[in-house]
Each structure stands twice: as structure tokens, then as C-alpha cells.
Scaffold this motif. Structure first.
Motif, PDB file in Angstrom:
ATOM      1  N   SER A   1     -11.833  16.475  -2.039  1.00 30.26           N
ATOM      2  CA  SER A   1     -11.099  15.388  -1.405  1.00 30.26           C
ATOM      3  C   SER A   1      -9.631  15.813  -1.288  1.00 30.26           C
ATOM      4  O   SER A   1      -9.330  16.979  -1.103  1.00 30.26           O
ATOM      5  N   ASP A   2      -8.711  14.842  -1.370  1.00 31.40           N
ATOM      6  CA  ASP A   2      -7.262  15.104  -1.363  1.00 31.40           C
ATOM      7  C   ASP A   2      -6.797  15.797  -0.076  1.00 31.40           C
ATOM      8  O   ASP A   2      -5.941  16.685  -0.098  1.00 31.40           O
ATOM      9  N   GLU A   3      -7.341  15.372   1.064  1.00 31.79           N
ATOM     10  CA  GLU A   3      -6.948  15.950   2.342  1.00 31.79           C
ATOM     11  C   GLU A   3      -5.448  15.782   2.593  1.00 31.79           C
ATOM     12  O   GLU A   3      -4.866  14.746   2.302  1.00 31.79           O
ATOM     13  N   GLY A   4      -4.831  16.808   3.150  1.00 31.65           N
ATOM     14  CA  GLY A   4      -3.409  16.745   3.476  1.00 31.65           C
ATOM     15  C   GLY A   4      -2.477  16.975   2.309  1.00 31.65           C
ATOM     16  O   GLY A   4      -1.257  16.946   2.467  1.00 31.65           O
TER      17      GLY A   4
ATOM     18  N   GLY B   1       0.819  -1.197   0.000  1.00 36.30           N
ATOM     19  CA  GLY B   1       0.000   0.000   0.000  1.00 36.30           C
ATOM     20  C   GLY B   1       0.856   1.252   0.000  1.00 36.30           C
ATOM     21  O   GLY B   1       2.048   1.209   0.313  1.00 36.30           O
ATOM     22  N   ILE B   2       0.260   2.368  -0.355  1.00 40.63           N
ATOM     23  CA  ILE B   2       0.957   3.650  -0.371  1.00 40.63           C
ATOM     24  C   ILE B   2       0.020   4.742   0.132  1.00 40.63           C
ATOM     25  O   ILE B   2      -1.201   4.579   0.109  1.00 40.63           O
ATOM     26  N   VAL B   3       0.602   5.826   0.601  1.00 39.13           N
ATOM     27  CA  VAL B   3      -0.128   7.062   0.839  1.00 39.13           C
ATOM     28  C   VAL B   3       0.628   8.133   0.074  1.00 39.13           C
ATOM     29  O   VAL B   3       1.811   8.367   0.325  1.00 39.13           O
ATOM     30  N   VAL B   4      -0.015   8.753  -0.895  1.00 36.89           N
ATOM     31  CA  VAL B   4       0.608   9.787  -1.718  1.00 36.89           C
ATOM     32  C   VAL B   4       0.226  11.158  -1.167  1.00 36.89           C
ATOM     33  O   VAL B   4      -0.950  11.436  -0.960  1.00 36.89           O
ATOM     34  N   LEU B   5       1.229  11.989  -0.928  1.00 41.75           N
ATOM     35  CA  LEU B   5       1.006  13.360  -0.464  1.00 41.75           C
ATOM     36  C   LEU B   5       1.776  14.293  -1.380  1.00 41.75           C
ATOM     37  O   LEU B   5       2.950  14.582  -1.152  1.00 41.75           O
TER      38      LEU B   5
ATOM     39  N   ILE C   1       3.501  -0.311   3.462  1.00 38.59           N
ATOM     40  CA  ILE C   1       2.915   0.981   3.120  1.00 38.59           C
ATOM     41  C   ILE C   1       4.046   1.979   2.920  1.00 38.59           C
ATOM     42  O   ILE C   1       4.910   2.123   3.781  1.00 38.59           O
ATOM     43  N   SER C   2       4.059   2.637   1.777  1.00 38.94           N
ATOM     44  CA  SER C   2       5.075   3.639   1.479  1.00 38.94           C
ATOM     45  C   SER C   2       4.426   5.013   1.414  1.00 38.94           C
ATOM     46  O   SER C   2       3.324   5.177   0.886  1.00 38.94           O
ATOM     47  N   LEU C   3       5.116   6.003   1.961  1.00 40.22           N
ATOM     48  CA  LEU C   3       4.653   7.385   1.944  1.00 40.22           C
ATOM     49  C   LEU C   3       5.335   8.090   0.785  1.00 40.22           C
ATOM     50  O   LEU C   3       6.562   8.151   0.719  1.00 40.22           O
ATOM     51  N   LEU C   4       4.547   8.604  -0.181  1.00 38.64           N
ATOM     52  CA  LEU C   4       5.093   9.169  -1.410  1.00 38.64           C
ATOM     53  C   LEU C   4       4.632  10.598  -1.613  1.00 38.64           C
ATOM     54  O   LEU C   4       3.717  11.066  -0.965  1.00 38.64           O
ATOM     55  N   GLY C   5       5.262  11.291  -2.550  1.00 33.77           N
ATOM     56  CA  GLY C   5       4.849  12.630  -2.934  1.00 33.77           C
ATOM     57  C   GLY C   5       5.736  13.704  -2.320  1.00 33.77           C
ATOM     58  O   GLY C   5       6.446  13.481  -1.329  1.00 33.77           O
ATOM     59  N   GLY C   6       5.708  14.865  -2.914  1.00 33.57           N
ATOM     60  CA  GLY C   6       6.584  15.955  -2.520  1.00 33.57           C
ATOM     61  C   GLY C   6       6.348  16.455  -1.099  1.00 33.57           C
ATOM     62  O   GLY C   6       7.250  17.044  -0.489  1.00 33.57           O
ATOM     63  N   MET C   7       5.143  16.241  -0.543  1.00 35.75           N
ATOM     64  CA  MET C   7       4.851  16.679   0.822  1.00 35.75           C
ATOM     65  C   MET C   7       5.243  15.641   1.870  1.00 35.75           C
ATOM     66  O   MET C   7       5.282  15.939   3.067  1.00 35.75           O
ATOM     67  N   ALA C   8       5.542  14.411   1.424  1.00 38.69           N
ATOM     68  CA  ALA C   8       5.732  13.304   2.361  1.00 38.69           C
ATOM     69  C   ALA C   8       6.866  13.563   3.348  1.00 38.69           C
ATOM     70  O   ALA C   8       6.712  13.392   4.559  1.00 38.69           O
ATOM     71  N   SER C   9       8.047  13.980   2.847  1.00 40.51           N
ATOM     72  CA  SER C   9       9.196  14.167   3.730  1.00 40.51           C
ATOM     73  C   SER C   9       8.968  15.287   4.736  1.00 40.51           C
ATOM     74  O   SER C   9       9.525  15.279   5.839  1.00 40.51           O
ATOM     75  N   ARG C  10       8.115  16.249   4.393  1.00 39.00           N
ATOM     76  CA  ARG C  10       7.834  17.358   5.303  1.00 39.00           C
ATOM     77  C   ARG C  10       6.832  16.968   6.394  1.00 39.00           C
ATOM     78  O   ARG C  10       6.866  17.515   7.494  1.00 39.00           O
ATOM     79  N   LEU C  11       5.944  16.041   6.070  1.00 35.23           N
ATOM     80  CA  LEU C  11       4.896  15.674   7.010  1.00 35.23           C
ATOM     81  C   LEU C  11       5.240  14.467   7.875  1.00 35.23           C
ATOM     82  O   LEU C  11       4.643  14.283   8.937  1.00 35.23           O
TER      83      LEU C  11
END
Length: 262
Positions: A154-157, A125-129, A205-215
Motif C-alpha cells: 500500500s502507501d501509494e505516493g 480529513g488529511i492526506v499524509v505523504l 482536508i490537510s496535506l501532511l508529510g515530508g513529500m507534501a510540499s513537493r507534490l
């Protein structure tokens, strides 16, 4: 003269990740060797199927050029294309109405190819931010999704959602309904969440997207224990999609309706 053979016997694979901010493409040969990469502007379907397809073409031709291939080489290429918003009503059908430059192509959501790339095609699974946000998992042949229905409903966070909240709070501060912090004053000058529930049994579960490292620094230990770094990116997932599609006999270059992954 192209440095790669582009005859009818040549086989290439191209993976394309088209999001709300940019579109990336990567070409590999049959052995998985990187040949070239390219990029273009936004490719999310909300900007229109024609502009989305144009971004896909532009990124693909840039990747072919980087590989030393003529644009005609795309006709010998199996493509996997992940696009943000392809599940919007009518979006997939609109894309299928456009001719494409590839030998064959399979379309999927950007979350789908990101998950494939993060776990090298295995369950996970992943969570894209990023510009948008979505939770997505592939488990035992099932595709499961939380959120990702598009901004602003939608697209919270996501970056878009956080930007909207910042503007709202800045306007409240401007009205005197909130304390005017330096950040809110800067936001006003420029004007002139908790989505980590992917409990479908996904082993990773992987956390992805440009906001991931900040959050990620704000996440609780209970959430962090479920996270696993991605093994590769969404373009790698699109390439996996292309390789699975590549086992299907070649068909006319206009995408057939209802194509299935091998």
C-alpha cells in the motif's frame, strides 16, 4: 534540582508521534505551556513492539530532560501516543504487554493523531505523504481511512513507494527497456499517485508529510480547492489525545486493555 514540581500533585501531558523515520515527543503543563521536546529513531510497529516502545521511552525522556524534569516525572504524565502500523495484526496487543513509564497512556494510529492536530480536535480529513501514505478523516465520531496498509502493498505516493518505483525504472533502463535519464543513472549508481479521494464529507482536508510540499504543485485545481493548511502537527494531536485520557482516574502504570478516550 528540577525546575518544575514533580510531586504527586503535578500534572503534565506528553504527546508522541512515532513514524517510520523518527519519533517526536512534546511535554506541556496543564495550561498548555510547552515545557520540553525530544526525539528518537523510528517507532513504527513494523520494527517490533520492543523497539517501538524503546523509541517512545527515549523520546519521552529526552523531552523530560529538555523540560528540566527528572525521568520520574513521567509517572505523573498523561500520554497520547500515535504510532505508525499500530493497526497491524497483533501490534496493539504486543505494545500493551510492555510496561510504560506514564501515569496513563492511550495509543492511536499516527494518522489519527495527525488528523487531531491538523484540525485542533475538530472534524476534518488529511492526506499524509511521508515515508508512508494514508488518507484519514474524523467525521461525526467516525474514523475513516483510505490506504495506509503498509509498504510495499500500500502507501501509494509515499517516499518509500516513489523510491521503489525509481529503482524499478532504473533497472528497466539498465536492461535497455527504458530511456536512461541522468536521474535513473544516478539511482542506478546508488544501488552498487493519485490518492486524494477522502470524500467522506470531511469539511477540511490537510496535506501532511515530508513529500507534501513537493507534490502539491502537481495537483489539479479541483483537488487544491479542498485543501486547508494544518492548524498544528501530529504531536499536538497526541497531546489532545492525552488530555482526553487524562480525565480518567489514574490506574496502574501498565496500560489497561481497551482504554477509551473521554
Amino acid at each position: 534540582m528540577s525546575q518544575h514540581d514533580s510531586s504527586d500533585h503535578a500534572r503534565f501531558y506528553i504527546g508522541i508521534d512515532g513514524g517510520g523515520t523518527s519519533c517526536r515527543a512534546r511535554i506541556e503543563d496543564a495550561e498548555g505551556r510547552l515545557l520540553g521536546q525530544g526525539a528518537a529513531g523510528p517507532a513504527a510497529t513494523r520494527i517490533g513492539a520492543d523497539r517501538s516502545m524503546q523509541a517512545v521511552r527515549t523520546a519521552s525522556m529526552a523531552a523530560a530532560s529538555d523540560a528540566g524534569l527528572l525521568p520520574a516525572a513521567l509517572a505523573h504524565t498523561s500520554a497520547g501516543v500515535g504510532l505508525a502500523g499500530i493497526d497491524r495484526r497483533g501490534a496493539r496487543e504486543a505494545l500493551l504487554s510492555f510496561p510504560h513509564p506514564f501515569r496513563n497512556v492511550v495509543y492511536a494510529t499516527d494518522a489519527n493523531v495527525a488528523c487531531l492536530g491538523a484540525h485542533s480536535g475538530r472534524d476534518g480529513g488529511i492526506v499524509v505523504l511521508g515515508t508512508g501514505s494514508v488518507g484519514f478523516a474524523r467525521v461525526k465520531g467516525r474514523e475513516l481511512r483510505i490506504g495506509g496498509y503498509g509498504f510495499p502493498i500500500s502507501d501509494e505516493g509515499s517516499g518509500a513507494d516513489l523510491g521503489l518505483q525509481a529503482v524499478r525504472l532504473a533497472l528497466r533502463a539498465h536492461d535497455g527497456r527504458a530511456r536512461p535519464t541522468p536521474f535513473l543513472l544516478e539511482v542506478m549508481g546508488r544501488l552498487g499517485p493519485d490518492a486524494f479521494t477522502v470524500e467522506f464529507g470531511a469539511p477540511r482536508i490537510s496535506l501532511l508529510g515530508g513529500m507534501a510540499s513537493r507534490l502539491v504543485q502537481w495537483l489539479s485545481p479541483d483537488v487544491l480547492q479542498f485543501l486547508s493548511p494544518p492548524e498544528s502537527d501530529a504531536v499536538a494531536g497526541a497531546l489532545l489525545l492525552a488530555r482526553r485520557e487524562g480525565c480518567v482516574p489514574a490506574e496502574p502504570r501498565r496500560q489497561r486493555k481497551g482504554a477509551q478516550i473521554c
